[in-house]
Design a protein around this motif. Structure first.
Motif, PDB file in Angstrom:
ATOM      1  N   ASN A   1       0.981  -1.076   0.024  1.00  0.00           N
ATOM      2  CA  ASN A   1      -0.026  -0.005  -0.022  1.00  0.00           C
ATOM      3  C   ASN A   1       0.730   1.136  -0.046  1.00  0.00           C
ATOM      4  N   THR A   2       2.184   1.123  -0.366  1.00  0.00           N
ATOM      5  CA  THR A   2       2.935   2.350  -0.338  1.00  0.00           C
ATOM      6  C   THR A   2       3.276   2.553  -1.734  1.00  0.00           C
ATOM      7  N   TYR A   3       3.215   3.585  -2.429  1.00  0.00           N
ATOM      8  CA  TYR A   3       3.437   3.460  -3.887  1.00  0.00           C
ATOM      9  C   TYR A   3       4.714   4.209  -4.237  1.00  0.00           C
ATOM     10  N   SER A   4       5.202   5.130  -3.405  1.00  0.00           N
ATOM     11  CA  SER A   4       6.580   5.911  -3.584  1.00  0.00           C
ATOM     12  C   SER A   4       7.507   5.706  -2.584  1.00  0.00           C
ATOM     13  N   VAL A   5       7.461   4.781  -1.703  1.00  0.00           N
ATOM     14  CA  VAL A   5       8.518   4.385  -0.513  1.00  0.00           C
ATOM     15  C   VAL A   5       9.008   3.105  -0.945  1.00  0.00           C
ATOM     16  N   THR A   6      10.286   3.317  -1.005  1.00  0.00           N
ATOM     17  CA  THR A   6      11.390   2.128  -1.110  1.00  0.00           C
ATOM     18  C   THR A   6      12.403   2.293  -0.043  1.00  0.00           C
ATOM     19  N   LEU A   7      12.454   1.133   0.869  1.00  0.00           N
ATOM     20  CA  LEU A   7      13.321   1.201   2.048  1.00  0.00           C
ATOM     21  C   LEU A   7      14.763   1.117   1.525  1.00  0.00           C
ATOM     22  N   LEU A   8      15.751   1.442   2.061  1.00  0.00           N
ATOM     23  CA  LEU A   8      17.104   1.379   1.834  1.00  0.00           C
ATOM     24  C   LEU A   8      17.516  -0.130   2.329  1.00  0.00           C
ATOM     25  N   GLU A   9      16.991  -1.027   3.081  1.00  0.00           N
ATOM     26  CA  GLU A   9      17.201  -2.008   3.515  1.00  0.00           C
ATOM     27  C   GLU A   9      16.027  -3.167   3.704  1.00  0.00           C
ATOM     28  N   ASP A  10      16.217  -4.347   3.601  1.00  0.00           N
ATOM     29  CA  ASP A  10      15.086  -5.272   3.817  1.00  0.00           C
ATOM     30  C   ASP A  10      14.757  -5.184   5.157  1.00  0.00           C
ATOM     31  N   SER A  11      13.639  -4.809   5.614  1.00  0.00           N
ATOM     32  CA  SER A  11      13.141  -4.337   6.853  1.00  0.00           C
ATOM     33  C   SER A  11      12.029  -5.149   7.249  1.00  0.00           C
ATOM     34  N   TYR A  12      11.856  -5.660   8.721  1.00  0.00           N
ATOM     35  CA  TYR A  12      10.464  -6.085   8.916  1.00  0.00           C
ATOM     36  C   TYR A  12       9.531  -5.037   9.320  1.00  0.00           C
ATOM     37  N   VAL A  13       8.443  -5.019   8.961  1.00  0.00           N
ATOM     38  CA  VAL A  13       7.370  -3.943   8.905  1.00  0.00           C
ATOM     39  C   VAL A  13       6.107  -4.418   9.434  1.00  0.00           C
ATOM     40  N   MET A  14       5.445  -3.510   9.923  1.00  0.00           N
ATOM     41  CA  MET A  14       3.936  -3.592  10.518  1.00  0.00           C
ATOM     42  C   MET A  14       3.316  -2.610  10.072  1.00  0.00           C
ATOM     43  N   ARG A  15       1.871  -2.550   9.833  1.00  0.00           N
ATOM     44  CA  ARG A  15       0.979  -1.404   9.539  1.00  0.00           C
ATOM     45  C   ARG A  15       0.933  -0.557  10.821  1.00  0.00           C
ATOM     46  N   ASP A  16       1.023   0.641  10.773  1.00  0.00           N
ATOM     47  CA  ASP A  16       0.994   1.332  12.073  1.00  0.00           C
ATOM     48  C   ASP A  16      -0.418   1.520  12.682  1.00  0.00           C
TER      49      ASP A  16
END
Length: 127
Positions: free
Chosen positions: A33-48
């Motif tokens: 659900n993020t169109y313009s976001v690319t993280l600089l590293e592989d990350s563990y993520v959760m919805r806020d």
């Protein structure tokens, strides 16, 4: 009735340094659900969980680029300088970092409370 299109939970992220345990819904560089976001590293993520907006997320942690331990983004556990480093690895390779990073790491070490090691209080009671 509103249908929820939340990403399913993938597993539980656990920081190998502080023990933080949190369910994560994505691992990688492009959270859903993020169109313009690319993280600089592989990350563990959760919805806020603090906002209803689907494109908001929290980065929980990543893997140390040297030892591959899972570490949270907390300042007591890791730092990001082009790559993620756990603090033990960063301290071992302190001389390889720029002066500003060295000073920041030294400041973190000085400001960290000298907590007793696990088992110290038990050892004192036995005596």
């Amino acid at each position: 009735m509103e249908s929820s299109k939340e990403p399913p939970l993938q597993g539980t992220f656990e920081c190998e340094l502080c023990g933080l345990r949190v369910p994560y819904s994505y691992y990688g560089q492009k959270p859903p659900n993020t169109y313009s976001v690319t993280l600089l590293e592989d990350s563990y993520v959760m919805r806020d969980p603090f906002t209803p907006e689907k494109d908001k997320f929290l980065i929980l942690g990543s893997e140390c680029s040297l030892c591959s331990k899972r570490v949270c983004v907390g300042t007591d556990c890791s730092l990001f300088y082009a790559k993620r480093f756990c603090l033990p690895c960063a301290n071992l390779h302190l001389e390889e970092f720029p002066l500003e990073i060295k000073q920041d790491l030294e400041k973190r070490i000085r400001s960290k409370p000298q907590s007793s090691r696990k088992g110290d209080s038990k050892d004192r009671k036995k005596k």
